[in-house]
Motif scaffolding. Structure first.
Motif, short mmCIF file in Angstrom:
data_model
loop_
_atom_site.label_atom_id
_atom_site.label_comp_id
_atom_site.label_asym_id
_atom_site.label_seq_id
_atom_site.Cartn_x
_atom_site.Cartn_y
_atom_site.Cartn_z
N LEU A 150 0.64 -1.32 -0.03
CA LEU A 150 0.00 0.18 -0.01
C LEU A 150 0.74 1.46 -0.13
O LEU A 150 0.50 2.27 -0.76
N ALA A 151 2.07 1.14 0.76
CA ALA A 151 2.88 2.38 0.75
C ALA A 151 3.51 2.69 -0.64
O ALA A 151 3.61 4.00 -0.89
N VAL A 152 3.91 1.69 -1.35
CA VAL A 152 4.29 2.04 -2.68
C VAL A 152 3.14 2.77 -3.60
O VAL A 152 3.59 3.56 -4.34
N ARG A 153 2.05 2.11 -3.52
CA ARG A 153 0.84 2.75 -4.25
C ARG A 153 0.65 4.25 -3.84
O ARG A 153 0.67 5.17 -4.67
N GLU A 154 0.36 4.47 -2.54
CA GLU A 154 0.19 5.83 -1.95
C GLU A 154 1.30 6.67 -2.27
O GLU A 154 1.06 7.79 -2.34
N THR A 155 2.72 6.27 -2.04
CA THR A 155 3.91 7.34 -2.21
C THR A 155 3.67 7.61 -3.81
O THR A 155 3.77 8.98 -3.87
N VAL A 156 3.48 6.92 -4.70
CA VAL A 156 3.52 7.24 -5.98
C VAL A 156 2.21 8.09 -6.41
O VAL A 156 2.33 9.20 -7.10
#
Length: 617
Positions: A150-156
């Motif tokens: 989820l962090a990868v998605r939210e960061t980008v």
């Protein structure tokens, strides 16, 4: 239409590339590269929506001026075209753009992007060494996998969303108010400078707290899951309160990071509210002064104040988005430390598939010390002929199970080599190596699936007839037929529970035996394979084991000497070295160490005293 967008990103790609080992940006780009076209589309749509929303405030200013200057009876006819055009934009264009952006964001990216990450990282983790999982909480690894996806998605997505929205929106605001009078743009520019200063002060601090928080959350989850996984041990030793205190320590550590985070957020929120209030006063005051000097219209003031109120809400949204962005970056850094770790045991670039045509084994002067530098196995050599049945005997810690692990390549040798039919296992694929070896261990852990699934794990493509033959050979049919789980599933469909906790030790062992019998690999390893069985069942299964061992190369480890006495050759080892070898009869006639062990054995087990101590008897 929804299905079309949902299929734009493949959530389960056949991609075994090695993730980058250094650099957060490279790590993010590695997993985000396949969805860049959709991210660009999302960015373009976000920019278009921002431009239209800013234009609505300009139109609001024009309406105010029209109210002031147009006669009421001709207002609609004088401004019909502009009003109709704006109605089309508000009722059709803007909702359509928002809907299309939603298709890209929610249908194409929100579910597929993190699932793609989970799939790729999960496959990567499955290739990690046994030591990797022994050094970490299983719950901690799983939590990091879910969080980091989820962090990868939210960061980008948040970065693109926030940066583009701010850039386009704020640029539009400055252009709009400067069009009325350049001086009216000055408070907005001053606000921007103050906002950037707040971000530069608070965001790095929030990021550092978020990184500590992600690690603390994973530790907390790992401790809780560890207690649940080993709940029988917890209750057996009456340590529920102790486990509660153990979890509480990690919960307190996590809560401390939450307190630290909320202090920073509160400071950020209060400072931002003050900055927004100053902007409202500055724009209103300057607008009134310019209006009094007849330099701007009332509509320009209305538009400017409307934009201030919009910025007020937008700035708070950006604050939360940016704080979450850096919280996600902290989670990413923590996850990257685990998921970008090099695989300790990897196939060689030109690794070949193992071809077992005879089953000859050779341990050629191998060395292994678990990285401790002092002896577990030192200069060990052993040749096993095709189809030979070998028994390994020695006290706990003598190196018996280590030899089996090295043959399975769970660890890399520090020296020497292991050959199977003249093929060095270091140069063959791990998949083909382990597919050619069947093993039953003393500590039998089953998958949290049905009984049938656990047995078929040995050979998923086995026929029902082969499955039943393996079950009968393991003397497991009677108890399997009587199994019923909490969902009403019976027999082979009954669920065994996590690690097989719903079954007795003997039942788990018989399922494990059936599984390896179904696998029918040419090399068979037995590590205390019948230790959990009662004498009657053991005697029955031993007969079937002899049939299973026919035509196979076998290495068996047992403390109960009677279970391996009939094998072709017995190897007595101590501290990683061979101290005696021969058949049961030869070793008894030799009247050496094995004979003393045989005489010492009470109840059929080797004592824990060092083997060399037996010489004094």
């Amino acid at each position: 239409m929804f299905s079309f967008f949902e299929r734009l990103v493949a959530p389960f790609p056949d991609d075994d590339r090695t993730p980058p080992q250094d650099g957060l940006l490279r790590f993010i780009v590695f997993y985000a590269r396949p969805v860049w076209p959709l991210l660009v589309a999302m960015a373009v749509l976000t920019a278009a929506i921002s431009v239209i929303e800013v234009s609505l405030f300009a139109f609001l200013g024009h309406i105010v001026d029209w109210f002031a200057n147009s006669p009421r009876d001709t207002f609609l006819s004088d401004n019909a075209l502009a009003l109709s055009g704006m109605a089309v934009v508000v009722l059709i264009v803007l909702p359509l753009l928002v809907f299309i952006e939603g298709l890209v964001t929610f249908q194409a990216l929100s579910g597929n992007f993190p699932m793609r990450f989970r799939w790729q990282v999960h496959r990567w983790l499955l290739g990690q060494s046994l030591t990797f999982f022994q050094d970490e909480f299983a719950g901690r690894i799983a939590t990091k996998l879910m969080q980091t996806a989820l962090a990868v998605r939210e960061t980008v997505m948040k970065f693109l969303d926030v940066m583009l929205y701010v850039a386009v929106y704020f640029t539009g605001i400055v252009v709009l108010v400067a069009g009325a009078d350049w001086r009216l743009a000055l408070p907005f520019l001053a606000w921007l400078a103050g906002y950037v200063a707040l971000l530069r002060y608070f965001v790095p601090r929030l990021g550092r707290v978020a990184e500590r928080q992600a690690d603390a959350r994973a530790e907390m989850t790992g401790r809780v899951v560890d207690a649940y996984t080993n709940i029988a041990t917890v209750k057996l030793f009456a340590h529920t309160r102790r486990e509660g205190d153990y979890a509480r320590t990690s919960m307190q550590t996590f809560l401390a990071t939450v307190y630290a985070q909320m202090r920073q957020v509160n400071g950020f929120y209060a400072s931002l509210y003050l900055l927004n209030s100053l902007l409202l006063i500055a724009v209103a005051g300057l607008g009134i002064m310019l209006w009094q000097s007849a330099l701007i219209s009332a509509g320009a003031i209305a538009a400017a104040i409307g934009l201030v109120l919009r910025i007020n809400g937008m700035a708070q949204w950006i604050m939360w988005e940016v704080s979450q962005l850096f919280e996600n970056i902290g989670t990413l850094r923590d996850g990257m430390a685990t998921f970008a770790r090099t695989q300790a045991i990897a196939d060689a670039d030109n690794a070949s598939t193992l071809d077992v045509h005879h089953g000859a084994l050779l341990f050629d002067r191998i060395r292994f010390h678990y990285g401790r530098g002092a002896g577990v196995i030192e200069d060990f050599s052993l040749s096993i002929a095709p189809g030979e049945k070998i028994g390994l005997i020695g006290r706990s810690g003598a190196g018996k199970s280590t030899l089996l692990s090295l043959l399975l390549r769970f660890h890399e040798l520090e020296g020497g080599r292991i050959l199977i039919d003249d093929q060095d296992i270091a140069g063959i694929t791990q998949q083909s190596l382990r597919a050619s070896i069947g093993m039953v261990t003393q500590d039998t852990a089953l998958l949290h699936r049905s009984v049938g699934d656990n047995i078929r794990y040995g050979r998923p493509d086995a026929s029902d007839a082969d499955l039943q033959a393996a079950i009968e050979a393991a003397h497991a049919g009677d108890f399997i037929d009587s199994l019923v789980d909490v969902h009403g599933n019976r027999g082979l469909e009954a669920q065994v529970g996590e690690r097989g906790v719903k079954l007795s030790g003997g039942q788990r062992q018989r399922i494990a035996l059936a599984r390896v019998m179904l696998k029918n690999a040419p090399i068979l390893l037995l590590d205390e394979a019948t230790s959990a069985l009662d004498s009657e069942v053991e005697a029955a299964i031993t007969e079937n084991l002899h049939r299973l061992m026919a035509g196979k190369t076998v290495i068996a480890v047992a403390h109960r000497l009677s279970t391996i006495a009939a094998l072709d050759r017995l190897i007595v080892i101590d501290e990683g070295a061979i101290v005696e070898s021969g058949t049961h009869a030869q070793l008894l006639a030799h009247d050496g160490l094995y004979a003393r062990l045989w005489a010492m054995q009470s109840g059929g087990f080797i004592g824990e005293a060092p083997l060399h101590a037996c010489h004094a008897g």
